[in-house]
Enzyme design. Structure first.
Site, PDB file in Angstrom:
ATOM      1  N   ARG A  62       0.698  -1.488  -0.255  1.00  0.00           N
ATOM      2  CA  ARG A  62       0.492  -0.082  -0.074  1.00  0.00           C
ATOM      3  C   ARG A  62       1.137   1.372   0.077  1.00  0.00           C
ATOM      4  O   ARG A  62       0.300   2.359  -0.997  1.00  0.00           O
ATOM      5  CB  ARG A  62      -0.369   0.281   1.551  1.00  0.00           C
ATOM      6  CG  ARG A  62      -1.451   1.096   1.532  1.00  0.00           C
ATOM      7  CD  ARG A  62      -2.636   0.590   2.362  1.00  0.00           C
ATOM      8  NE  ARG A  62      -3.348   2.273   2.949  1.00  0.00           N
ATOM      9  CZ  ARG A  62      -4.262   2.509   3.590  1.00  0.00           C
ATOM     10  NH1 ARG A  62      -4.516   1.255   5.068  1.00  0.00           N
ATOM     11  NH2 ARG A  62      -5.705   3.517   3.508  1.00  0.00           N
ATOM     12  N   TYR A  84       2.058 -21.036   9.811  1.00  0.00           N
ATOM     13  CA  TYR A  84       2.049 -20.034   8.491  1.00  0.00           C
ATOM     14  C   TYR A  84       1.300 -20.636   7.393  1.00  0.00           C
ATOM     15  O   TYR A  84       1.406 -19.252   6.223  1.00  0.00           O
ATOM     16  CB  TYR A  84       3.807 -20.896   8.660  1.00  0.00           C
ATOM     17  CG  TYR A  84       4.742 -20.863   6.967  1.00  0.00           C
ATOM     18  CD1 TYR A  84       5.461 -20.037   6.486  1.00  0.00           C
ATOM     19  CD2 TYR A  84       4.393 -21.376   6.810  1.00  0.00           C
ATOM     20  CE1 TYR A  84       5.602 -20.292   5.540  1.00  0.00           C
ATOM     21  CE2 TYR A  84       5.080 -21.642   4.642  1.00  0.00           C
ATOM     22  CZ  TYR A  84       6.010 -20.955   4.158  1.00  0.00           C
ATOM     23  OH  TYR A  84       6.510 -19.911   3.488  1.00  0.00           O
ATOM     24  N   THR A 117      16.435 -22.826   3.141  1.00  0.00           N
ATOM     25  CA  THR A 117      16.755 -21.472   3.984  1.00  0.00           C
ATOM     26  C   THR A 117      16.083 -22.251   5.216  1.00  0.00           C
ATOM     27  O   THR A 117      16.333 -23.466   5.089  1.00  0.00           O
ATOM     28  CB  THR A 117      15.940 -20.657   3.249  1.00  0.00           C
ATOM     29  OG1 THR A 117      14.336 -21.033   3.429  1.00  0.00           O
ATOM     30  CG2 THR A 117      15.834 -20.214   1.882  1.00  0.00           C
ATOM     31  N   LYS A 164       0.219 -17.506   4.515  1.00  0.00           N
ATOM     32  CA  LYS A 164       0.554 -17.874   2.985  1.00  0.00           C
ATOM     33  C   LYS A 164      -1.094 -18.296   1.760  1.00  0.00           C
ATOM     34  O   LYS A 164      -0.871 -17.448   1.644  1.00  0.00           O
ATOM     35  CB  LYS A 164       2.372 -18.034   2.971  1.00  0.00           C
ATOM     36  CG  LYS A 164       3.217 -18.614   3.189  1.00  0.00           C
ATOM     37  CD  LYS A 164       3.605 -17.329   3.184  1.00  0.00           C
ATOM     38  CE  LYS A 164       4.822 -17.291   3.247  1.00  0.00           C
ATOM     39  NZ  LYS A 164       5.449 -15.945   3.169  1.00  0.00           N
TER      40      LYS A 164
END
Length: 240
Positions: free
Chosen positions: A108, A139, A174, A143
């Site tokens: 925004r 999570y 990761t 998502k």
């Protein structure tokens, strides 16, 4: 859209996919890369401008906006993933604060610049947005919500010339997934696939071998058809 000579902002740019996106944007000839992190991040390449940017902090977001003169591509990569059993409401709220409202707030704030450049928004999500991963339910929920946000933005911003891409990634090497004994894509390969997908105009980008197995059936499937149908209603309203 190509990356060459474009201004790119990456949130969560200090490690993993975010760091790889910064490096790949530079390799592709970006004129400026804004690297958003919770702590200032120095970089040897003079094209990189560090931004102190906690996506849950409104003052950080406003401060980042004041430092960015122009923007072509916003990559909402900053995310949170912690293990929980869905009995901890605070864990769900933390995930939503980063993965949903962080993406919303940053988007925004930078939308005027992206409208001016007729640029692109890239939301780095997960295949868990499509089918929950029960060992990380908060999570997955966050998502899924961020994917719904991406679809809404895609329809609502089409009239402004702003493209919205959703990255539906499988396991990536990761910190989040290192404990999983499954094949993982490298952050560098995922970053390359993301920019390749943006360049090809792919609305939903499947950037790794695991997620790519779903790409063809997804693009011709019922959910995508319904999204297009719903977007057409929005477009019809905008014409009136």
């Amino acid at each position: 859209m190509t990356i060459a000579d474009k201004a790119v902002l990456v949130t969560g740019a200090n490690r993993g996919i975010g760091q790889a996106l910064v490096e790949d944007a530079l390799r592709r000839g970006a004129k400026r890369v804004y690297a958003g992190t919770r702590q200032p991040l120095a970089h040897l390449d003079g094209r990189v401008t560090p931004l102190t940017l906690d996506v849950t902090n409104a003052e950080h977001i406003q401060g980042a906006v004041e430092k960015v003169e122009s923007l072509d591509i916003l990559i909402n990569n900053a995310g949170l993933a912690i293990f929980d059993d869905l009995s901890d409401r605070a864990a769900l709220e933390r995930h939503l604060a980063v993965n949903l409202f962080g993406t919303y707030g940053v988007t925004r704030a930078f939308l005027p610049l992206l409208t001016r450049s007729r640029g692109a928004i890239v939301n780095v999500l997960s295949v868990a947005a499509l089918a929950t991963l029960p060992i990380v339910p908060s999570y997955s929920i966050s998502k899924a919500a961020a994917f719904s946000l991406s679809q809404s933005l895609r329809a609502l911003l089409a009239g402004r010339g702003v493209k919205v891409h959703a990255v539906l990634a499988g396991p990536v090497d990761t910190e989040m997934s290192r404990g999983f004994d499954v094949p993982k894509a490298s952050p560098a390969s995922v970053a390359r696939a993301i920019f390749d997908g943006v360049g090809k105009g792919e609305e939903d980008i499947f950037p790794d071998p695991m997620s790519q197995t779903m790409a063809e059936s997804w693009r011709s499937g019922a959910v995508k058809a319904l999204e297009r149908q719903n977007a057409a209603i929005v477009n019809a309203e905008l014409v009136k």
